[in-house]
Design a protein around this motif. Structure first.
Motif, short mmCIF file in Angstrom:
data_model
loop_
_atom_site.label_atom_id
_atom_site.label_comp_id
_atom_site.label_asym_id
_atom_site.label_seq_id
_atom_site.Cartn_x
_atom_site.Cartn_y
_atom_site.Cartn_z
N ARG A 392 -7.94 1.97 -15.43
CA ARG A 392 -7.70 2.99 -14.63
C ARG A 392 -6.80 2.46 -13.27
NH1 ARG A 392 -12.63 7.56 -14.65
NH2 ARG A 392 -10.70 8.52 -13.42
N MET A 402 -6.26 5.55 -10.21
CA MET A 402 -7.38 6.17 -9.46
C MET A 402 -6.98 5.74 -8.08
SD MET A 402 -11.05 5.00 -10.93
CE MET A 402 -10.74 3.35 -11.02
N GLN A 406 -11.72 6.61 -5.09
CA GLN A 406 -12.19 7.10 -6.36
C GLN A 406 -13.02 6.16 -7.16
OE1 GLN A 406 -8.25 8.85 -8.11
NE2 GLN A 406 -9.32 10.98 -7.81
N ALA A 407 -12.11 4.80 -6.88
CA ALA A 407 -12.98 3.63 -7.84
C ALA A 407 -14.15 3.30 -7.32
CB ALA A 407 -11.95 2.43 -7.10
N HIS A 410 -16.38 5.55 -9.35
CA HIS A 410 -16.47 5.08 -10.81
C HIS A 410 -17.88 4.58 -11.21
CE1 HIS A 410 -15.36 2.87 -14.66
NE2 HIS A 410 -14.48 3.88 -14.62
N GLN A 526 -4.25 12.62 -13.23
CA GLN A 526 -5.42 11.94 -13.59
C GLN A 526 -6.31 12.26 -14.69
OE1 GLN A 526 -7.69 11.18 -9.85
NE2 GLN A 526 -6.12 9.62 -8.96
#
Length: 604
Positions: A392, A402, A406-407, A410, A526
């Motif tokens: 991603r 991403m 956002q990572a 995860h 996404q």
């Protein structure tokens, strides 16, 4: 290698900018990693922007083959562009090339306005690194509260600054370091000085070596748990830079240093010589005057101009193995840094690069076309979450990639100790788009948000909480302003906040609940990258059919999308509406979720 190295090396290779730091080769590294039959690319004199990283010890072999003929590339190799940029930037010329006009080199203003007290404040020690455009040395404070403290000093001779662009590079690097200083995973900037001969950039001295050195010392790879600890620090500082409106543009293992030799030492991002501010464009200003215009045609023209100018950079800079596809296409923003982070994550977990070739042109082609391998060892033995995390980050479509924030949400990262998720720059971009969307598109987005599972909502819940909603669980413009100011540096104050607040001005008169926030802040692109996208879209369309779909004529839909009279709306929107009842078709619904594409507005 970056500024604050703890050891000199004998064989430096160079970065591309007059103010970037030297990169160094460890001559013993070849024996520390498994051999790879693919030979190492040599540095090409035509591609100093893409100097092969010292991490080339992941590969060994014979001399590289000749460059692949240009006819194989779609798009063409950026070689010509890079050569031209370098000639302009550094004043260097090749045989048979036009020389730089003399008036462009002469009478350059090399006075930066920095303090002239360097020699009085610092005692200079040993040189720890040298490059073509300067060198780095150790030093210590002679007086004041920091008396005796050791620092790293980057020395850039003014004689090397032969163009206005080279001077601006130095000025911008200092400006960015000064604006961003304070984050725990970012090299601490002390001050900049100058005299008649040099510019001196004084920073924290990191004595733990490069991330690259640690990778080599571990035989080329990290365990998943150790890789998480490194990635969290990298993602934190990248998310911080992006929120402030800064793109690093040269993220790689050599540009992260450990503060000490200890195993759990903090990691610091360095070398902002190629970094730049993201240009916010003029949309915030145009939005303020937009109500004056009633013509739909004017609206489309403004949208197109915004799409083409807002937050895009076009300089091809960086290091070949870490450069994002959109950088080669010369239209990129903060997402390009995330791609580089994905390459670093891939290397940490398996000890080799996701994209390689014998030549720099071959590397470019691999970045544009190739798919990273997750079939060879050790990938089959790694967790599915680790593989999903890397995939991603390495999505070739920057809209589907991403963000750094956002990572950190995860599943692979989230359960590692106490990970604090920072504000996500993408949330504000998406909210800005949502606030100027038509009522029909807002209804479609609300239907889509209702299909999200609990785990898919987790990042949005964290972002909403960071905006500190009131007791009724709603937010207003004041909440957003307060949250941004809480995390703002001088870089952000100069550009980001005015742009965001102008685009979200409608919230000045009402509040937004979490349900609407989900619709406003979700990324359709996404979601589209997920395996379950079709299920999401079908379920959302069913909800839209019940609650929001209604009979609509093509002219009304064109008005909703902001299409002017010169657009052939019947030809463009023919498949968007069902002929049986005049309602939006599934195809039209999905396209509506994405908003008006550039192709729809192209006639303007």
């Amino acid at each position: 290698m970056g500024l604050c190295t703890s050891k000199p090396h004998a064989n430096p290779t160079l970065s591309s900018s007059p103010n970037s730091n030297p990169h160094f080769t460890d001559t013993n590294a070849d024996e520390q990693l498994p051999k790879n039959p693919i030979p190492t690319p040599k540095k090409s004199p035509l591609f100093p922007f893409y100097t092969p990283s010292p991490a080339h010890h992941f590969f060994s072999g014979k001399s590289p083959a000749p460059a692949t003929p240009r006819r194989f590339f779609k798009p063409p190799s950026p070689a010509k562009h890079i050569r031209a940029v370098l000639a302009r930037r550094h004043g260097s010329v090749k045989p048979n090339e036009a020389s730089i006009p003399e008036d462009e080199v002469v009478a350059l203003d090399k006075n930066f306005g920095f303090s002239k007290q360097f020699e009085q404040k610092f005692e200079v020690g040993d040189e720890v690194g040298r490059g073509h455009f300067g060198y780095t040395c150790a030093a210590k404070f002679l007086k004041g509260q920091l008396k005796g403290q050791h620092v790293a000093v980057k020395v850039i001779p003014k004689a090397k600054m032969t163009t206005a662009i080279a001077i601006e590079d130095v000025r911008r690097e200092v400006k960015i370091l000064r604006a961003l200083t304070g984050h725990k995973n970012l090299i601490q900037f002390h001050d900049a000085y100058e005299d008649n001969d040099n510019v001196y950039i004084v920073m924290e001295l990191c004595e733990g070596g490069e991330l690259l050195d640690r990778i080599l010392s571990r035989g080329g790879k990290y365990t998943e748990e150790d890789a998480k600890a490194v990635m969290i620090q990298i993602l934190n500082v990248v998310a911080f830079c992006h929120l402030q409106g800064v793109v690093h543009r040269d993220l790689k293992p050599e540009n992260f240093l450990f503060t000490s030799k200890e195993e759990n030492s903090e990691l610091k991002a360095i070398d902002f010589g190629l970094s730049d501010f993201v240009k916010p464009g003029i949309f915030g200003v145009l939005l303020c005057i937009l109500p004056v215009f009633q013509s739909t045609t004017v609206w489309v023209k403004i949208i197109v101009f915004h799409r083409l100018t807002d937050e895009r950079l076009n300089d091809i800079v960086g290091s070949a193995y870490y450069v994002a596809p959109e950088v080669l296409h010369r239209a990129y923003s903060t997402e390009a840094d995330v791609w580089s982070v994905g390459v670093i994550a891939y290397i940490l977990l398996c000890g080799s690069r996701p994209f390689w070739a014998r030549t720099e042109s071959g590397i470019f082609r691999a970045v544009l076309r190739a798919t990273p391998s997750f079939d060879e060892p050790p990938w089959p033995s790694l967790s599915d979450e680790a593989k999903d995390f890397v995939k991603r980050l390495l999505n070739k479509d920057p809209r589907k990639r991403m963000t750094a924030a956002q990572a950190l949400s995860h599943p692979w990262i989230k359960n590692y100790k106490d990970v604090k998720v920072p504000l996500d720059i993408l949330v504000f971009k998406l909210m800005k788009t949502y606030m100027r969307s038509s009522s029909l598109r807002k209804a479609a987005l609300r239907a889509l948000s209702k299909t999200l599972a609990t785990e898919e909502l987790q990042h949005l819940k964290e972002q909403f909480a960071l905006l500190e909603p009131n007791k009724t669980n709603t937010i207003s413009l004041e909440n957003i302003k307060a949250a941004l100011m809480k995390h703002a540096t001088d870089a952000m104050k100069e550009s980001r906040i005015p742009d965001f607040l102008a685009s979200l001005n409608a919230l000045q008169y009402r509040r937004m609940a979490f349900d609407e926030f989900c619709a406003a802040a979700l990324s359709v692109h996404q979601l589209e990258a997920l395996d379950r996208w079709e299920q999401h879209a079908r379920c959302a369309y069913e909800l839209f059919e019940k609650d929001g779909n209604r009979a609509i004529v093509i002219e009304e839909l064109a008005s909703e999308l902001g299409l002017g009279p010169s657009v052939p709306v019947h030809a463009v929107l023919h498949d968007w509406i069902r002929h049986t009842d005049g309602k939006l078709s599934f195809l039209g619904f999905v396209k509506l979720l994405h908003g008006p594409s550039r192709s729809l507005a192209k006639p303007h």
